[in-house]
Design a protein around this motif. Structure first.
Motif, PDB file in Angstrom:
ATOM      1  N   GLU A 158      12.583  -9.912  -0.600  1.00 55.84           N
ATOM      2  CA  GLU A 158      11.399 -10.120  -0.123  1.00 55.84           C
ATOM      3  C   GLU A 158      10.480  -8.823   0.162  1.00 55.84           C
ATOM      4  OE1 GLU A 158       8.076 -11.228   1.691  1.00 55.84           O
ATOM      5  OE2 GLU A 158       9.433 -12.482   0.615  1.00 55.84           O
ATOM      6  N   TYR A 159      10.964  -7.862   0.855  1.00 54.34           N
ATOM      7  CA  TYR A 159      10.261  -6.760   1.537  1.00 54.34           C
ATOM      8  C   TYR A 159       9.740  -6.086   0.384  1.00 54.34           C
ATOM      9  CZ  TYR A 159       9.002  -2.384   3.396  1.00 54.34           C
ATOM     10  OH  TYR A 159       8.447  -0.942   3.582  1.00 54.34           O
ATOM     11  N   ALA A 160      10.586  -5.634  -0.544  1.00 51.29           N
ATOM     12  CA  ALA A 160      10.179  -4.706  -1.927  1.00 51.29           C
ATOM     13  C   ALA A 160       9.256  -5.343  -2.504  1.00 51.29           C
ATOM     14  CB  ALA A 160      11.523  -4.344  -2.408  1.00 51.29           C
ATOM     15  N   GLY A 161       9.395  -6.442  -2.754  1.00 53.52           N
ATOM     16  CA  GLY A 161       8.501  -7.450  -3.604  1.00 53.52           C
ATOM     17  C   GLY A 161       7.270  -7.530  -3.037  1.00 53.52           C
ATOM     18  N   ALA A 162       6.956  -7.826  -1.759  1.00 59.12           N
ATOM     19  CA  ALA A 162       5.945  -7.889  -0.964  1.00 59.12           C
ATOM     20  C   ALA A 162       4.954  -6.654  -1.013  1.00 59.12           C
ATOM     21  CB  ALA A 162       6.015  -8.305   0.162  1.00 59.12           C
ATOM     22  N   VAL A 163       5.768  -5.479  -0.754  1.00 60.77           N
ATOM     23  CA  VAL A 163       5.180  -3.946  -0.483  1.00 60.77           C
ATOM     24  C   VAL A 163       4.324  -3.723  -1.993  1.00 60.77           C
ATOM     25  CG1 VAL A 163       5.508  -1.617  -0.418  1.00 60.77           C
ATOM     26  CG2 VAL A 163       6.387  -3.252   1.361  1.00 60.77           C
ATOM     27  N   ILE A 164       5.375  -3.932  -2.997  1.00 54.77           N
ATOM     28  CA  ILE A 164       5.069  -3.487  -4.228  1.00 54.77           C
ATOM     29  C   ILE A 164       3.703  -4.373  -4.791  1.00 54.77           C
ATOM     30  CG2 ILE A 164       5.647  -3.545  -6.698  1.00 54.77           C
ATOM     31  CD1 ILE A 164       8.503  -2.874  -5.757  1.00 54.77           C
ATOM     32  N   TYR A 165       3.867  -5.750  -4.671  1.00 53.66           N
ATOM     33  CA  TYR A 165       2.848  -6.543  -5.045  1.00 53.66           C
ATOM     34  C   TYR A 165       1.355  -6.265  -4.500  1.00 53.66           C
ATOM     35  CZ  TYR A 165       0.757 -10.957  -6.045  1.00 53.66           C
ATOM     36  OH  TYR A 165      -0.041 -12.109  -6.717  1.00 53.66           O
ATOM     37  N   VAL A 166       1.306  -5.902  -3.149  1.00 57.78           N
ATOM     38  CA  VAL A 166       0.229  -5.593  -2.592  1.00 57.78           C
ATOM     39  C   VAL A 166      -0.334  -4.183  -3.003  1.00 57.78           C
ATOM     40  CG1 VAL A 166      -0.675  -4.873  -0.267  1.00 57.78           C
ATOM     41  CG2 VAL A 166       0.577  -6.895  -0.311  1.00 57.78           C
ATOM     42  N   ALA A 167       0.651  -3.152  -3.245  1.00 57.82           N
ATOM     43  CA  ALA A 167       0.279  -1.922  -3.462  1.00 57.82           C
ATOM     44  C   ALA A 167      -0.192  -1.920  -4.949  1.00 57.82           C
ATOM     45  CB  ALA A 167       1.357  -1.084  -3.526  1.00 57.82           C
ATOM     46  N   GLU A 168       0.159  -2.757  -5.799  1.00 60.12           N
ATOM     47  CA  GLU A 168      -0.268  -2.765  -7.134  1.00 60.12           C
ATOM     48  C   GLU A 168      -1.632  -3.570  -7.412  1.00 60.12           C
ATOM     49  OE1 GLU A 168       4.138  -2.664  -9.547  1.00 60.12           O
ATOM     50  OE2 GLU A 168       3.075  -4.240  -9.415  1.00 60.12           O
ATOM     51  N   HIS A 169      -2.001  -4.299  -6.409  1.00 57.21           N
ATOM     52  CA  HIS A 169      -3.442  -4.432  -6.493  1.00 57.21           C
ATOM     53  C   HIS A 169      -4.461  -3.563  -5.507  1.00 57.21           C
ATOM     54  CE1 HIS A 169      -1.621  -8.529  -7.142  1.00 57.21           C
ATOM     55  NE2 HIS A 169      -2.928  -8.916  -7.399  1.00 57.21           N
ATOM     56  N   ALA A 170      -4.132  -2.503  -5.103  1.00 52.62           N
ATOM     57  CA  ALA A 170      -4.563  -1.819  -4.236  1.00 52.62           C
ATOM     58  C   ALA A 170      -4.981  -0.425  -4.878  1.00 52.62           C
ATOM     59  CB  ALA A 170      -3.902  -1.396  -3.028  1.00 52.62           C
ATOM     60  N   PRO A 171      -6.219   0.145  -4.404  1.00 56.94           N
ATOM     61  CA  PRO A 171      -6.553   1.456  -5.091  1.00 56.94           C
ATOM     62  C   PRO A 171      -5.772   2.482  -4.584  1.00 56.94           C
ATOM     63  CG  PRO A 171      -8.054   0.750  -3.429  1.00 56.94           C
ATOM     64  CD  PRO A 171      -7.234  -0.299  -3.577  1.00 56.94           C
ATOM     65  N   THR A 172      -5.780   3.676  -5.236  1.00 61.54           N
ATOM     66  CA  THR A 172      -4.880   4.772  -4.754  1.00 61.54           C
ATOM     67  C   THR A 172      -5.137   5.160  -3.398  1.00 61.54           C
ATOM     68  OG1 THR A 172      -4.478   5.215  -7.191  1.00 61.54           O
ATOM     69  CG2 THR A 172      -3.959   7.003  -5.276  1.00 61.54           C
ATOM     70  N   ASN A 173      -5.967   5.393  -2.857  1.00 65.93           N
ATOM     71  CA  ASN A 173      -6.383   6.040  -1.596  1.00 65.93           C
ATOM     72  C   ASN A 173      -6.574   5.172  -0.525  1.00 65.93           C
ATOM     73  OD1 ASN A 173      -8.756   4.737  -2.448  1.00 65.93           O
ATOM     74  ND2 ASN A 173     -10.048   6.308  -1.258  1.00 65.93           N
ATOM     75  N   ARG A 174      -5.981   3.815  -0.736  1.00 69.33           N
ATOM     76  CA  ARG A 174      -5.968   2.830   0.251  1.00 69.33           C
ATOM     77  C   ARG A 174      -4.615   2.113   0.176  1.00 69.33           C
ATOM     78  NH1 ARG A 174      -9.616   2.396   3.816  1.00 69.33           N
ATOM     79  NH2 ARG A 174     -10.284  -0.010   3.747  1.00 69.33           N
ATOM     80  N   ARG A 175      -3.440   2.743  -0.632  1.00 70.19           N
ATOM     81  CA  ARG A 175      -2.343   1.995  -0.286  1.00 70.19           C
ATOM     82  C   ARG A 175      -1.515   1.911   0.938  1.00 70.19           C
ATOM     83  NH1 ARG A 175      -1.499   4.135  -6.222  1.00 70.19           N
ATOM     84  NH2 ARG A 175      -0.354   6.069  -5.001  1.00 70.19           N
ATOM     85  N   GLY A 176      -1.616   3.045   1.793  1.00 69.77           N
ATOM     86  CA  GLY A 176      -1.179   3.166   2.974  1.00 69.77           C
ATOM     87  C   GLY A 176      -1.758   2.061   3.869  1.00 69.77           C
ATOM     88  N   PHE A 177      -2.986   2.048   3.700  1.00 63.08           N
ATOM     89  CA  PHE A 177      -3.707   0.955   4.715  1.00 63.08           C
ATOM     90  C   PHE A 177      -3.206  -0.452   4.300  1.00 63.08           C
ATOM     91  CE2 PHE A 177      -7.338  -1.937   4.908  1.00 63.08           C
ATOM     92  CZ  PHE A 177      -7.918  -1.892   6.198  1.00 63.08           C
ATOM     93  N   TYR A 178      -3.275  -0.726   2.978  1.00 69.03           N
ATOM     94  CA  TYR A 178      -2.999  -2.149   2.771  1.00 69.03           C
ATOM     95  C   TYR A 178      -1.455  -2.462   2.862  1.00 69.03           C
ATOM     96  CZ  TYR A 178      -7.659  -2.755   0.681  1.00 69.03           C
ATOM     97  OH  TYR A 178      -8.878  -2.952   0.358  1.00 69.03           O
ATOM     98  N   THR A 179      -0.676  -1.620   2.449  1.00 71.72           N
ATOM     99  CA  THR A 179       0.752  -2.059   2.821  1.00 71.72           C
ATOM    100  C   THR A 179       1.100  -1.888   4.263  1.00 71.72           C
ATOM    101  OG1 THR A 179       1.490   0.445   2.143  1.00 71.72           O
ATOM    102  CG2 THR A 179       1.489  -1.115   0.325  1.00 71.72           C
ATOM    103  N   GLY A 180       0.134  -1.011   4.921  1.00 75.03           N
ATOM    104  CA  GLY A 180       0.605  -1.082   6.551  1.00 75.03           C
ATOM    105  C   GLY A 180       0.431  -2.667   7.031  1.00 75.03           C
ATOM    106  N   PHE A 181      -0.290  -3.509   6.385  1.00 74.55           N
ATOM    107  CA  PHE A 181      -0.237  -4.792   6.810  1.00 74.55           C
ATOM    108  C   PHE A 181       1.381  -5.477   6.485  1.00 74.55           C
ATOM    109  CE2 PHE A 181      -4.484  -4.381   6.220  1.00 74.55           C
ATOM    110  CZ  PHE A 181      -5.208  -4.771   7.407  1.00 74.55           C
ATOM    111  N   ILE A 182       1.840  -5.009   5.522  1.00 69.90           N
ATOM    112  CA  ILE A 182       3.341  -5.492   5.345  1.00 69.90           C
ATOM    113  C   ILE A 182       4.346  -5.137   6.483  1.00 69.90           C
ATOM    114  CG2 ILE A 182       5.374  -5.546   3.902  1.00 69.90           C
ATOM    115  CD1 ILE A 182       2.915  -7.299   3.139  1.00 69.90           C
TER     116      ILE A 182
END
Length: 470
Positions: free
Chosen positions: A131-155
């Motif tokens: 679950e965890y790895a899948g959710a983080v990767i799924y969100v990050a692969e939708h996010a722009p490079t300079n906002r990955r920490g922001f978006y994966t922070g929700f996970i």
């Protein structure tokens, strides 16, 4: 720059909500057995004697099994897709949690009761590993490079929120009936309620499309045919996994376990505070610290993953021994051996100390998801990240609650040191992580996820990515 990040199939808000909701529920499920270990010990083990340590061993078994699950779900995620992997893990987690609430007591089926608990916890370990790895990767692969920490922070923030919901459900259930009724059957209710949350999350997730980065890889025919084999034979990848395990994951999990569950049990069993007081302290601290998990993820987009992570680790190294010393001095200065009440001022002081420790934990965990996925190649990212995360976070760091309790009950030391001796384990892991981070781990926050190699993108690439619509 390719259009794979500029024209995703999913709205980023939907991606975050669906991914975070599922992960939140899985952490809720995972934490229930830890918090209700006392009730499980009373009901699913023999009535004679205390079986709290044995119960913690069974509960901790889920963390031990997670590296195996990461290879199974990583194989699915890297070959078939991210979405399908975390759909399966969600169903498996929900079913396992529901079944724990259905296990007959030891008085009815004898040793089959703890064996069934063990089986359910192993299934939960398998589920959360995917679950965890899948959710983080799924969100990050939708996010722009300079906002990955922001978006994966929700996970990352789903951990304290999942715990908060867990504590709230237990608190409400416990206070809606007598202590005798809760011990007899009320403890089952939080486990059974999980099924409703899982069904709702599954419906939301089912509507999502596959990650755009993975879709592009699949179209190009570059997906791995044997992700597990490649994760361990790709040049330098094993070394990278070891850096991830000992440079962040093991220490992060140990800090989190210490700030949450070791603290909870310490206040109950060593400081001798009333259970409702302990639950209230833990719940309030969790509520106010939840925001900082996402905050530190976003901060790592600006100043880098390493700076935030090392800052959290150094703070944890200082605060872990100091916090537990203050818990005892504030909550039980006279070293009473019976459960007792404390003043409101003392409660607030303990909350303040616990809050600082939780903030340090948030700083170690907030940027970790983005950091982990950035150091591995796309085609074996799920498997590599999953194994490193579950070996460190699960097998090594996840054992913290059990190991600290085991050390306390097994090593003969002076009465002054006895309540604190178990803290040697998390302190060692944190110290090791600081050394590994400073000496061996590179900065990753500008890594391009669309490339199979690891490395920083240049500023022109960063602006190109940032200008895309997500």
């Amino acid at each position: 720059m390719d259009t794979i990040q500029t024209k995703p199939k999913n709205n980023i808000l939907t991606v975050i909500i669906a991914s975070s909701a599922g992960t939140l529920i899985e952490w809720y499920d995972m934490f229930l057995a830890i918090i209700l270990a006392g009730s499980l010990a009373v009901n699913l083990f023999p009535a004679e004697g205390s079986h709290f340590l044995e119960t913690l061993a069974v509960v901790a078994s889920s963390f031990m099994f997670r590296p195996i699950g990461s290879l199974i779900f990583g194989n699915i995620g890297d070959r078939i897709g991210r979405k399908y992997s975390f759909l399966i893990s969600l169903i498996l987690m929900g079913a396992s949690t529901f079944l724990i609430g259905c296990i007959p007591g030891f008085s009815s089926i004898g040793w089959a009761a703890p064996i069934l608990l063990l089986i359910c916890r192993l299934m939960q370990g398998l589920a959360i590993s995917g679950e965890y790895a899948g959710a983080v990767i799924y969100v990050a692969e939708h996010a722009p490079t300079n906002r990955r920490g922001f978006y994966t922070g929700f996970i990352q923030a789903t951990v304290p929120i999942g715990l908060l919901i867990c504590l709230s459900v237990i608190f409400i259930t416990r206070n809606s009936m007598s202590e005798e009724d809760f011990t007899r059957y009320g403890w089952r209710i939080p486990f059974l309620l999980s099924s409703v949350l899982v069904i709702l999350s599954y419906i939301i997730r089912k509507k999502l499309h596959e990650s755009p980065v993975f879709e592009e890889l699949k179209k190009a025919g570059k997906t791995s045919k044997s992700p597990v084999k490649e994760a361990f034979t790709t040049k330098g990848n094993v070394k990278t996994m070891l850096k991830a395990i000992f440079g962040g994951n093991a220490a992060q999990s140990s800090v989190m376990q210490t700030s949450l569950f070791v603290t909870l049990f310490f206040m109950q069993r060593a400081v001798k505070l009333e259970e409702t007081t302990v639950l209230m302290i833990t719940g309030v601290v969790t509520l106010f610290s939840a925001y900082f998990y996402q905050y530190f993820g976003a901060l790592s987009d600006r100043i880098g993953r390493k700076r935030v992570l090392i800052g959290g680790l150094i703070s944890s190294l200082i605060l872990i021994p100091l916090s537990f010393y203050l818990f005892m001095e504030i909550g039980n200065p006279d070293r009473l051996t019976t459960v007792h009440e404390i003043s409101n001022i003392a409660v607030l002081q303990i909350m303040g100390v616990s809050f600082l420790l939780s903030i340090a934990g948030a700083a170690t965990y907030g940027p970790l998801g983005a950091f982990m996925l950035e150091i591995f190649p796309t085609k074996i990212r799920y498997t590599s990240m999953g194994f490193a995360q579950n070996m460190g976070n699960g097998f090594i760091g996840g054992a913290t609650t059990f190991v600290t309790e085991f050390i306390k009950t097994s090593f003969m030391v002076s009465a002054v040191l006895a309540p604190f001796i178990g803290l040697i384990y998390p302190i060692f892991l944190v110290g090791l992580a600081i050394i590994v981070n400073i000496l061996f781990i590179p900065e990753t926050y500008r890594t391009d996820l669309t490339e199979d190699h690891k490395g920083d993108v240049d500023e022109n690439q960063l602006h190109t990515i940032d200008s895309g619509k997500v």
